[in-house]
Design a protein around this motif. Structure first.
Motif, PDB file in Angstrom:
ATOM      1  N   ASP A 293      21.491 -24.523   7.968  1.00  0.00           N
ATOM      2  CA  ASP A 293      22.334 -25.531   7.319  1.00  0.00           C
ATOM      3  C   ASP A 293      22.428 -25.297   5.812  1.00  0.00           C
ATOM      4  OD1 ASP A 293      22.724 -26.854   9.697  1.00  0.00           O
ATOM      5  OD2 ASP A 293      21.138 -28.317   9.357  1.00  0.00           O
ATOM      6  N   LEU A 295      24.495 -27.332   2.596  1.00  0.00           N
ATOM      7  CA  LEU A 295      25.342 -28.475   2.263  1.00  0.00           C
ATOM      8  C   LEU A 295      25.740 -28.402   0.799  1.00  0.00           C
ATOM      9  CD1 LEU A 295      25.083 -32.125   3.346  1.00  0.00           C
ATOM     10  CD2 LEU A 295      24.971 -31.653   0.906  1.00  0.00           C
TER      11      LEU A 295
ATOM     12  N   GLY B 135      18.857 -18.870   1.009  1.00  0.00           N
ATOM     13  CA  GLY B 135      20.170 -18.684   1.608  1.00  0.00           C
ATOM     14  C   GLY B 135      21.303 -19.472   0.966  1.00  0.00           C
ATOM     15  N   ILE B 136      20.977 -20.359   0.045  1.00  0.00           N
ATOM     16  CA  ILE B 136      22.007 -21.178  -0.606  1.00  0.00           C
ATOM     17  C   ILE B 136      22.754 -20.315  -1.619  1.00  0.00           C
ATOM     18  CG2 ILE B 136      22.435 -23.319  -1.862  1.00  0.00           C
ATOM     19  CD1 ILE B 136      19.466 -24.083  -1.246  1.00  0.00           C
ATOM     20  N   PRO B 137      24.081 -20.274  -1.554  1.00  0.00           N
ATOM     21  CA  PRO B 137      24.800 -19.382  -2.477  1.00  0.00           C
ATOM     22  C   PRO B 137      24.903 -19.965  -3.883  1.00  0.00           C
ATOM     23  CG  PRO B 137      26.353 -20.418  -0.963  1.00  0.00           C
ATOM     24  CD  PRO B 137      24.973 -20.879  -0.556  1.00  0.00           C
ATOM     25  N   LYS B 140      26.268 -17.459  -6.911  1.00  0.00           N
ATOM     26  CA  LYS B 140      27.724 -17.300  -6.850  1.00  0.00           C
ATOM     27  C   LYS B 140      28.433 -18.586  -7.243  1.00  0.00           C
ATOM     28  CE  LYS B 140      29.920 -14.390  -4.223  1.00  0.00           C
ATOM     29  NZ  LYS B 140      30.987 -13.718  -5.016  1.00  0.00           N
ATOM     30  N   LYS B 143      28.061 -18.824 -11.108  1.00  0.00           N
ATOM     31  CA  LYS B 143      28.780 -17.802 -11.871  1.00  0.00           C
ATOM     32  C   LYS B 143      30.290 -17.876 -11.678  1.00  0.00           C
ATOM     33  CE  LYS B 143      27.371 -13.464 -11.539  1.00  0.00           C
ATOM     34  NZ  LYS B 143      26.651 -12.238 -11.073  1.00  0.00           N
ATOM     35  N   GLU B 144      30.707 -18.154 -10.458  1.00  0.00           N
ATOM     36  CA  GLU B 144      32.136 -18.069 -10.145  1.00  0.00           C
ATOM     37  C   GLU B 144      32.759 -19.440  -9.871  1.00  0.00           C
ATOM     38  OE1 GLU B 144      33.275 -14.656  -7.727  1.00  0.00           O
ATOM     39  OE2 GLU B 144      31.202 -13.942  -7.806  1.00  0.00           O
ATOM     40  N   GLY B 145      32.128 -20.211  -8.988  1.00  0.00           N
ATOM     41  CA  GLY B 145      32.706 -21.508  -8.638  1.00  0.00           C
ATOM     42  C   GLY B 145      32.801 -22.451  -9.842  1.00  0.00           C
ATOM     43  N   LEU B 296      23.802 -28.249  -4.320  1.00  0.00           N
ATOM     44  CA  LEU B 296      23.784 -27.324  -3.182  1.00  0.00           C
ATOM     45  C   LEU B 296      22.426 -27.411  -2.512  1.00  0.00           C
ATOM     46  CD1 LEU B 296      25.296 -25.681  -5.789  1.00  0.00           C
ATOM     47  CD2 LEU B 296      25.950 -24.271  -3.865  1.00  0.00           C
ATOM     48  N   TYR B 297      22.441 -27.426  -1.199  1.00  0.00           N
ATOM     49  CA  TYR B 297      21.249 -27.705  -0.403  1.00  0.00           C
ATOM     50  C   TYR B 297      21.134 -26.723   0.741  1.00  0.00           C
ATOM     51  CZ  TYR B 297      18.864 -30.246   3.428  1.00  0.00           C
ATOM     52  OH  TYR B 297      18.073 -30.621   4.473  1.00  0.00           O
ATOM     53  N   GLY B 298      19.927 -26.321   1.056  1.00  0.00           N
ATOM     54  CA  GLY B 298      19.741 -25.447   2.211  1.00  0.00           C
ATOM     55  C   GLY B 298      18.336 -24.874   2.257  1.00  0.00           C
ATOM     56  N   HIS B 299      18.176 -23.830   3.065  1.00  0.00           N
ATOM     57  CA  HIS B 299      16.875 -23.187   3.201  1.00  0.00           C
ATOM     58  C   HIS B 299      16.615 -22.284   2.000  1.00  0.00           C
ATOM     59  CE1 HIS B 299      16.069 -24.503   7.290  1.00  0.00           C
ATOM     60  NE2 HIS B 299      17.350 -24.296   7.558  1.00  0.00           N
ATOM     61  N   PRO B 305      17.579 -16.781   6.298  1.00  0.00           N
ATOM     62  CA  PRO B 305      18.363 -17.303   5.173  1.00  0.00           C
ATOM     63  C   PRO B 305      18.395 -16.325   3.990  1.00  0.00           C
ATOM     64  CG  PRO B 305      17.015 -19.046   6.078  1.00  0.00           C
ATOM     65  CD  PRO B 305      16.587 -17.771   6.766  1.00  0.00           C
ATOM     66  N   SER B 308      20.694 -13.573   4.737  1.00  0.00           N
ATOM     67  CA  SER B 308      22.086 -14.006   4.545  1.00  0.00           C
ATOM     68  C   SER B 308      22.520 -13.817   3.094  1.00  0.00           C
ATOM     69  CB  SER B 308      22.218 -15.479   4.973  1.00  0.00           C
ATOM     70  OG  SER B 308      23.476 -15.999   4.636  1.00  0.00           O
ATOM     71  N   ALA B 312      25.148 -11.082   1.490  1.00  0.00           N
ATOM     72  CA  ALA B 312      26.316 -11.505   0.703  1.00  0.00           C
ATOM     73  C   ALA B 312      26.446 -10.645  -0.554  1.00  0.00           C
ATOM     74  CB  ALA B 312      26.200 -12.989   0.334  1.00  0.00           C
TER      75      ALA B 312
END
Lengths: 436, 436
Positions: A293, A295, B135-137, B140, B143-145, B296-299, B305, B308, B312
């Motif tokens: 997951d 989010l 695993g949380i991007p 990116k 830097k980009e968003g 941003l939330y995640g593993h 993760p 992943s 990327a």
């Protein structure tokens, strides 16, 4: 060697002026990251006769064609919304060899295939970060950050107006119509709020995310949509009693050979992150087969958050212009030759737990009739509470049901609503379980 | 025209084998998005003698130099962790003209400047998405968003082990040492957990995020760090009573001419999203000047993760190789010529509300002495509770303090701890307010 990235903007409304302000106020930040200035060359808007004085370097026109025919312009940004003339403008800009950016989820969810194919044929880029999740970089995260994942599910709160209304109803116990009127006064809801409260805007956004996530051309009419206008404070109270919050969710699960696509009010377990997204905020959760997951949360709308997202697209495309790497990332994540048509899971085949509020006259045998109908349709009852008992007034029979098939639920509701004692259509709300 | 993107991997431990598995299992997804196969050509690891049988196309070596000298390899991924030989391997790979990817936050937060400068000089890329947030991007996105934003603050839960321990202490009331031992049994904590529980790993990650966010070379020794080993269940209970959860947060606020940089246990208001991030999950919140809050939330860790996130980076660099657009996005967001040195806000000048737990013998005049010391240092008391009163045993004096200057707090704590009645060092926990 280019000396600037030049932008033409169609539409100087709230979002358009947010982009203009972003490009002006942040020009220092942008040029220290990009290496070239990004300038707003032209603005087309039919409703204004002059731009604010700070836009000295920008030419105003009332004719969008002036933008398409300006050879200096690299990127055309469409921020007028609606289907036409937005669609025509996008196609004309593409035909003129301009890269295009839009925040227009309605347009993309209905005419996306046409626009993306035209852009691919002409070798130009389509940026649409702002079409889903406002300022949250959700498209980039999905396309690039989670690139190595098969997306197994998408769940999200993607409409700030609907979430504001449900949050206010939950916090203050105020009826839907009253909160809506207040939201309209505060500018959180449109004069015609249909798209927001009936789930249509959320469905637009889900269609876009599903297309990217699965590499399938998902369109609006693939998605089953229910809005929030039938939800009453009493339902929210019951949800709270049972340990849930009611949220308008977009949900898609990927079953490999078919995918779910639905928008509906949902009872979300109160300790789930999506249950705690309040006010006008948006949150989108992806489940990837390797990342699990993820989010993302933030402002799903608004002049400046949307400006931030559109500006990110401008930079992304601008960098591709500078580096000569146009269409470095496929517009829809999967390469066009690998794109397919989706098979949508028929809504009737879905299963999930349900909440029912049945409104009936308090007559002997009514509960027995309801439970008989449910039993006949293989729906088993987890709990039943009868609420309210003023003489002569209808009562609410509130049922928590175990996991049931949609088709069975639809049949059962039709039979219940046909009972002579039933005074109002039954309200049914789906319950989110981790597996759906 | 290239026929594949070829990867050399150094380190076939948990994270390394996660990447290998990702590149193998997801090869279909990746090639349908990238257009070329991504292949794992060589693996270097000194501890194994053969690869699992599914890696037929991959050559194993015990000498990382075999990777640097293989002309077919495009990208070298360093996943051995630690400072040496990881640093030397990265620099050798760069010197050999390979693009490099690492998940090594310790290395980047200490030797980042050297590595990024070497890569820039050699014209190769450095990918490090997996170094922060698993695993949380998050890199990116930042830097980009959020490219168009000046970042005003960073706040995050960036260490899964510390968060797991605090969550378990909160949920079950179990003491720190007991939870730590259990976490070690379950593999959520290392045999030597110092980096995780003392906040050092979180500081590594904050240094990396601050560098990107502000365009300044932030290094580990710029950051003020406190860990969670002094937190007791009683502090967690008090926090709950006062409406807070205790979390190990990384916090940086940008004041323009100086920036804060700190890691410490923090009382987070219970309705704040960061208060509700539990177990081993991570969450990172950025505040941008135009986008507002994005979370941003995640593993934040784990074999797949992290795989992943590394994959990327492989795709990102692979696409630049295919498109001929190397260093299309500056490695650290701002272009190297705009990079500066940070001025870090001296810790003593910060202000925030505080929680104190003072452990003293229950003697007359003690509370008066404590409040006298606080008053002398301009610290005003919001509430005071005395807890526990078994004859002969020390009591806890629990204080909620209004916003106070760090330097004053440090002096006051030193004086309180010097009181004859004081039996243990005072525990002080900072309280998060929206403005800090």
């Amino acid at each position: 060697m280019k000396d600037a990235i030049r932008v033409g903007l169609i539409g100087f409304g709230t979002v358009g002026s947010g982009l203009a302000k972003t490009l002006l106020d942040q020009q220092d930040v942008l040029s220290r990251k990009v290496g070239l200035p990004i300038t707003l060359s032209r603005v087309a808007d039919i409703r204004i006769t002059e731009l604010p004085p700070e836009y000295r370097a920008t030419t105003l026109t009332n004719d969008a064609n002036d933008i398409f025919t300006d050879p200096a312009i690299d990127i055309v940004v469409e921020l007028i919304g609606g289907i036409e003339p937005a669609r025509t403008f996008m196609l004309k800009a593409i035909e003129a060899g301009k890269h295009v950016i839009t925040a227009n989820k309605a347009l993309l969810s209905i005419h996306g295939k046409e626009i993306f194919e035209a852009a691919a044929a002409r070798g130009v880029e389509v940026g649409f970060e702002a079409s889903v999740g406002g300022g949250i970089p959700v498209i980039k995260a999905l396309k690039e950050g989670l690139v190595a994942n098969r997306i197994q599910s998408i769940r999200g709160i993607m409409n700030g107006t609907a979430n504001y209304i449900l949050s206010a109803m939950t916090e203050h116990g105020t009826p839907f119509a009253e909160v809506l009127a207040e939201a309209q006064r505060h500018g959180y809801a449109e004069a015609d709020p249909t798209y927001d409260i009936e789930g249509i805007d959320t469905a637009h956004k889900l269609a876009i995310l599903m297309s990217i996530a699965y590499g399938k051309h998902v369109q609006l009419d693939h998605i089953s949509v229910e809005g929030i206008s039938t939800i009453k404070p009493i339902d929210i109270d019951h949800a709270r009693e049972f340990g849930y919050r009611i949220k308008l969710l977009a949900i898609s699960r990927n079953h490999g050979d078919h995918v779910e696509a639905r928008v509906h009010p949902t009872m979300v377990p109160q300790d789930h992150m999506l249950a705690n997204i309040n006010s006008t905020f948006n949150a989108i959760q992806f489940t990837g087969d390797i990342v699990g997951d993820v989010l993302l949360y933030g402002h799903g709308a608004g002049m400046m958050p949307t400006g931030s997202a559109v500006a990110a697209d401008v930079v992304d495309i601008g960098r591709n212009i500078i580096a000569g790497s146009i269409n470095r990332v496929p517009a829809l994540s999967y390469l066009p030759q690998h794109f397919g048509q989706p098979t949508i899971t028929p809504m009737g085949e879905l299963t999930c737990p349900f909440y029912f509020r049945v409104t009936v006259l308090d007559q002997p045998g009514t509960l027995s009739a309801i439970s008989g109908i449910l039993g006949k349709h293989n729906i088993s009852i987890k709990s039943v509470i009868q609420k309210g008992q003023r003489p002569g007034e209808p009562v609410h029979v509130v049922l928590q049901l175990h996991e049931a098939r949609e088709a069975d639920v639809t049949s059962a509701v039709a039979e219940i609503d046909a009972l002579p004692a039933c005074t109002e259509p039954t309200v049914k709300i789906r319950v989110l379980i981790e597996e759906n």
